[in-house]
Design a protein around this motif. Structure first.
Motif, mmCIF file in Angstrom:
data_model
loop_
_atom_site.group_PDB
_atom_site.id
_atom_site.type_symbol
_atom_site.label_atom_id
_atom_site.label_comp_id
_atom_site.label_asym_id
_atom_site.label_seq_id
_atom_site.Cartn_x
_atom_site.Cartn_y
_atom_site.Cartn_z
ATOM 1 N N ASN A 1 0.865 -1.168 0.066
ATOM 2 C CA ASN A 1 0.046 0.098 0.031
ATOM 3 C C ASN A 1 1.012 1.284 0.061
ATOM 4 O O ASN A 1 0.859 1.825 1.062
ATOM 5 C CB ASN A 1 -0.857 0.230 1.121
ATOM 6 N N ASN A 2 1.527 1.525 -1.094
ATOM 7 C CA ASN A 2 2.588 2.509 -1.180
ATOM 8 C C ASN A 2 1.902 3.790 -0.945
ATOM 9 O O ASN A 2 2.501 4.775 -0.250
ATOM 10 C CB ASN A 2 3.089 2.552 -2.663
ATOM 11 N N ASP A 3 0.787 4.256 -1.695
ATOM 12 C CA ASP A 3 0.309 5.603 -1.306
ATOM 13 C C ASP A 3 -0.180 6.069 0.154
ATOM 14 O O ASP A 3 0.191 6.963 0.460
ATOM 15 C CB ASP A 3 -1.041 5.821 -2.154
ATOM 16 N N GLU A 4 -0.645 4.895 1.008
ATOM 17 C CA GLU A 4 -0.757 5.301 2.511
ATOM 18 C C GLU A 4 0.489 5.481 2.903
ATOM 19 O O GLU A 4 0.425 6.290 3.968
ATOM 20 C CB GLU A 4 -1.594 3.983 2.926
ATOM 21 N N ALA A 5 1.560 4.601 2.619
ATOM 22 C CA ALA A 5 2.803 4.838 3.317
ATOM 23 C C ALA A 5 3.364 6.164 3.035
ATOM 24 O O ALA A 5 4.065 6.834 3.804
ATOM 25 C CB ALA A 5 3.617 3.480 2.913
ATOM 26 N N ILE A 6 3.282 6.620 1.968
ATOM 27 C CA ILE A 6 4.016 7.516 1.452
ATOM 28 C C ILE A 6 3.258 8.965 2.262
ATOM 29 O O ILE A 6 3.778 9.794 2.721
ATOM 30 C CB ILE A 6 3.764 7.991 -0.116
ATOM 31 N N ASN A 7 1.836 8.909 2.120
ATOM 32 C CA ASN A 7 1.113 9.999 3.159
ATOM 33 C C ASN A 7 1.222 10.066 4.306
ATOM 34 O O ASN A 7 1.426 11.119 4.726
ATOM 35 C CB ASN A 7 -0.568 9.846 2.611
ATOM 36 N N VAL A 8 1.449 8.816 4.778
ATOM 37 C CA VAL A 8 1.538 9.036 6.645
ATOM 38 C C VAL A 8 2.932 9.556 6.791
ATOM 39 O O VAL A 8 3.211 10.132 7.675
ATOM 40 C CB VAL A 8 1.377 7.559 7.157
#
Length: 727
Positions: A104-111
């Motif tokens: 879940n790349n987008d979630e990791a980047i956003n956090v």
């Protein structure tokens, strides 16, 4: 907690985590949709399926580093009640890491960006460098998934990236470059970031022109060597590009129809093994549902044999590697029924054992006509199962082989030509072992006197006669230095001509007197490679054995090229990776050399994908279309008093060369390297030979009988039955 101390703790945690990850390497994504069996399964198979299901059902994600989605959920749940700001920060970081590992790349980047904003991280410092690096690799992984995975093509992830391998969606790499520039401006000697910056520019088609000169890896690195070997990935075209995680492969004619088939695994806890059957038109059909194997899951490695002498290749599935005390998965013995179905006979054959392993080696250690198996475990006692007409008994304690080390791989081979296979064991953190077979009655540890104990941290190993002198030599590859955090850094060091940090491989030449000479540097193979899957073969049919190394480590920043080494007449090896477009930078596991399309030259099959749930990738099949003018010969042996598959048979092929001289080429019937399983048929290159003078077979039977075959044509396939000659 002060910021400096906080990030000191964070960096320590990351290092410990990386170490633990490498000591428990496995995978957790189901490669494809759930398979439903279309045939009635045997009691043994259903029993094993129940055991595997039960282990997974009771698995605690806190103890299995491969259950990344659940681990991310646990971190998120802890955040709901944790009040301490420093502990909350660490939990946020843990959540980001596990979320990235889960895919879940987008979630990791956003956090990560939210955390950096809340802590006002606008510049890179010694304390927060790890956070910036995590963000950068998250962006790079986003680019990989959007391009190399979602829009896969034969040039995807082949370094130096060019042509169709260039990303169509540039956002991920563009943002990664911006972050790596920030890191390098502050830490210009950060070799890992320098290497990954160059890779990111390649994915955009802007390397080398746009790379800042002070951080450029020169193009000459990729153009030093030329080759007439032509290889291209046709996995998707042939239907064998299974999308999974780290795993093993068997390439063999599993139904004896004259065409090579493929069995492949993906080591996620629920990942279904896949059987891909070759059709008459050269494509492959996945027939798992009809094979009786539904529910046979996991497996970091596969190795095949014919344990019951019925003429059909059986398969061993090895599980639990890198999972430490939690890796108490049983391995499986899959009996081939001869009709494209298989039964799990692990328990009924006496082989059931629940301990972490990913390596075993089949050989007839007492030459009674039935192949036995040595199984190397990780921090559990190794086992030697002797075969009594299809039933097995562990005799390791009797033979002094039940040692407990962190064993990574093992291989069997005859080092003194006495007809009895010896054993080499590769370990992490302790001296490697070489046991000399004392005529089938016991083994003697000659590791130290033979001079083959290094490297200290090693992984795959094998026996092969690389200089055709009639004696088996040893290759054993290094794997880190105990930390396993320097993969990309060491690749940069190698490209820049700098000394390596991690252990290098060892190439040991057999002196013919139970001792070996380290010729690693003299033969040009003293390069760090972080090898996992690997195997050997003759990629250009010149008669001299080459090898291919699958490389990498679990962290997403360990995207380094797999390596192809070409044997130069038994005098040196040359790295022809970039000249042959085989420098795949996804994680390389099970490897097999095999003439899959029956055109006379060997192709390459490799299982790709990494350790984490989100690190899946498509397996590759490199078709060999080289035009070399070299000759070849295929030999299928059938034992009578020897084991039927003739595993361990030594073959000498004497050919006449254009100048009137004679050359001997030596081969042993085996599955090759210790991580990947190639056909039990000898596929021999003969170079520029003008004729075959004779073929001598030394059969692995009680009397060590020899047989000589003459009147054999070049470029043909023959079958020889023990005592009965050519069939």
């Amino acid at each position: 907690m002060k910021a400096h101390h906080l990030f000191s703790v964070l960096c320590t945690m990351a290092t410990i985590s990386a170490n633990a990850q490498m000591k428990m390497k496995s995978c957790c994504e189901n490669p494809g949709v759930k398979v439903i069996s279309t045939v009635k399964q045997s009691k043994g198979t259903l029993r094993m399926v129940h055991i595997l299901d039960s282990i997974v059902a009771n698995a605690n994600p806190e103890e299995y580093y491969v259950m990344n989605t659940l681990r991310a959920d646990l971190a998120k749940k802890k955040l709901e009640t944790e009040k301490d700001p420093n502990k909350r920060f660490l939990l946020y970081y843990e959540y980001c890491v596990e979320t990235l590992n889960a895919g879940n790349n987008d979630e990791a980047i956003n956090v990560l960006k939210q955390v950096m904003t809340s802590m006002n991280m606008t510049e890179v410092t010694e304390d927060n460098k790890l956070i910036f690096e995590q963000l950068a690799i998250s962006y790079m992984r986003k680019g990989e998934l959007e391009n190399c995975a979602a829009n896969h093509n034969p040039q995807s992830c082949i370094i130096p990236i060019q042509g169709d391998g260039v990303h169509k969606l540039p956002s991920g790499s563009e943002q990664a470059i911006a972050v790596y520039k920030m890191v390098l401006n502050k830490f210009p000697n950060d070799l890992q970031s320098r290497y990954l910056l160059n890779v990111a520019y390649m994915t955009l088609g802007k390397w080398p022109a746009d790379v800042p000169k002070q951080w450029l890896i020169e193009p000459s690195v990729f153009t030093k060597v030329s080759s007439n070997v032509v290889l291209k990935d046709i996995g998707a075209k042939k239907g064998v590009d299974m999308n999974g995680l780290a795993g093993g492969c068997v390439v063999e004619d599993l139904d004896n129809d004259g065409l090579l088939d493929i069995m492949a695994s993906s080591s996620g806890l629920n990942d279904q093994i896949r059987y891909m059957h070759q059709e008459k038109d050269g494509t492959f059909k996945t027939v798992t549902a009809a094979s009786g194997l539904v529910g046979i899951t996991g497996g970091l490695n596969l190795i095949h044999t014919d344990y019951n002498n019925d003429g059909f290749a059986d398969i061993m599935v090895l599980r639990g590697g890198w999972l430490g005390k939690n890796g108490k998965f049983p391995f499986s013995l899959l009996r081939n029924n001869g009709n494209n179905t298989f039964d799990d006979v692990t328990i009924e054959s006496g082989l059931y054992s629940a301990a972490p392993t990913q390596s075993a080696t089949w050989a007839d250690f007492n030459n009674d006509g039935w192949v036995d198996v040595f199984v190397s475990h990780e921090n559990f006692p190794c086992q030697l199962f002797m075969n009594n007409k299809g039933k097995f008994v562990d005799v390791a304690p009797k033979y002094g082989l039940n040692i407990t080390v962190f064993a990574k791989t093992c291989s069997a081979g005859d080092i003194n030509n006495d007809g009895y296979p010896d054993i080499y064991l590769s370990t992490l953190g302790t001296p490697n072992k070489l046991w000399l077979n004392k005529g089938g009655t016991g083994f003697e540890d000659i590791s130290k006197s033979a001079g083959v104990e290094e490297p200290k941290y090693s992984f795959p190993c094998w026996f092969f006669d690389f200089d055709n002198d009639g004696y088996n030599d040893i290759f054993v590859s290094g794997y880190g230095n105990g930390a396993y955090t320097t993969v990309a850094e060491d690749e940069a060091r190698d490209m820049l001509g700098m000394p390596a940090v991690s252990d290098r491989p060892k190439l040991y030449h057999n002196n013919g007197n139970n001792t070996f000479t380290d010729v690693t540097e003299a033969y040009g193979v003293n390069h760090v490679s972080f090898t996992m899957g690997s195997n050997f073969g003759d990629i250009d049919n010149d008669g001299w054995l080459d090898y291919y190394l699958g490389t990498g480590a679990p962290p997403f920043n360990s995207i380094v090229p797999n390596k192809l080494y070409h044997n130069l007449g038994g005098k040196k090896f040359e790295d022809i990776t970039y000249a042959t477009n085989t420098g795949h930078i996804q994680k390389g596991h099970g490897v097999a050399f095999a003439d899959i399309d029956n055109d006379g030259d060997q192709d390459l099959y490799e299982v790709m994908g990494g350790a984490y749930e989100g690190d899946h990738f498509r397996n590759v099949l490199y078709e060999n279309t080289s035009v070399t003018g070299n000759h070849w010969l295929k030999i299928k042996l059938e034992g009578v008093t020897a084991n039927k598959a003739a595993i361990g048979a030594r073959v000498r092929i004497k050919v006449k060369m254009p100048d009137g001289s004679f050359q001997n080429f030596y081969h042993t019937v085996s599955t090759g390297g210790s991580f990947g399983s190639k056909p039990l048929m000898i596929e021999a290159g003969l170079g520029k030979a003008v004729g075959i003078e004779e073929i001598e077979i030394k059969w692995p039977n009680a009397k060590q009988t020899k047989e000589v075959i003459t009147n054999v044509d070049l470029d043909t396939r023959i079958k020889i039955k023990e005592g009965l000659g050519r069939q």
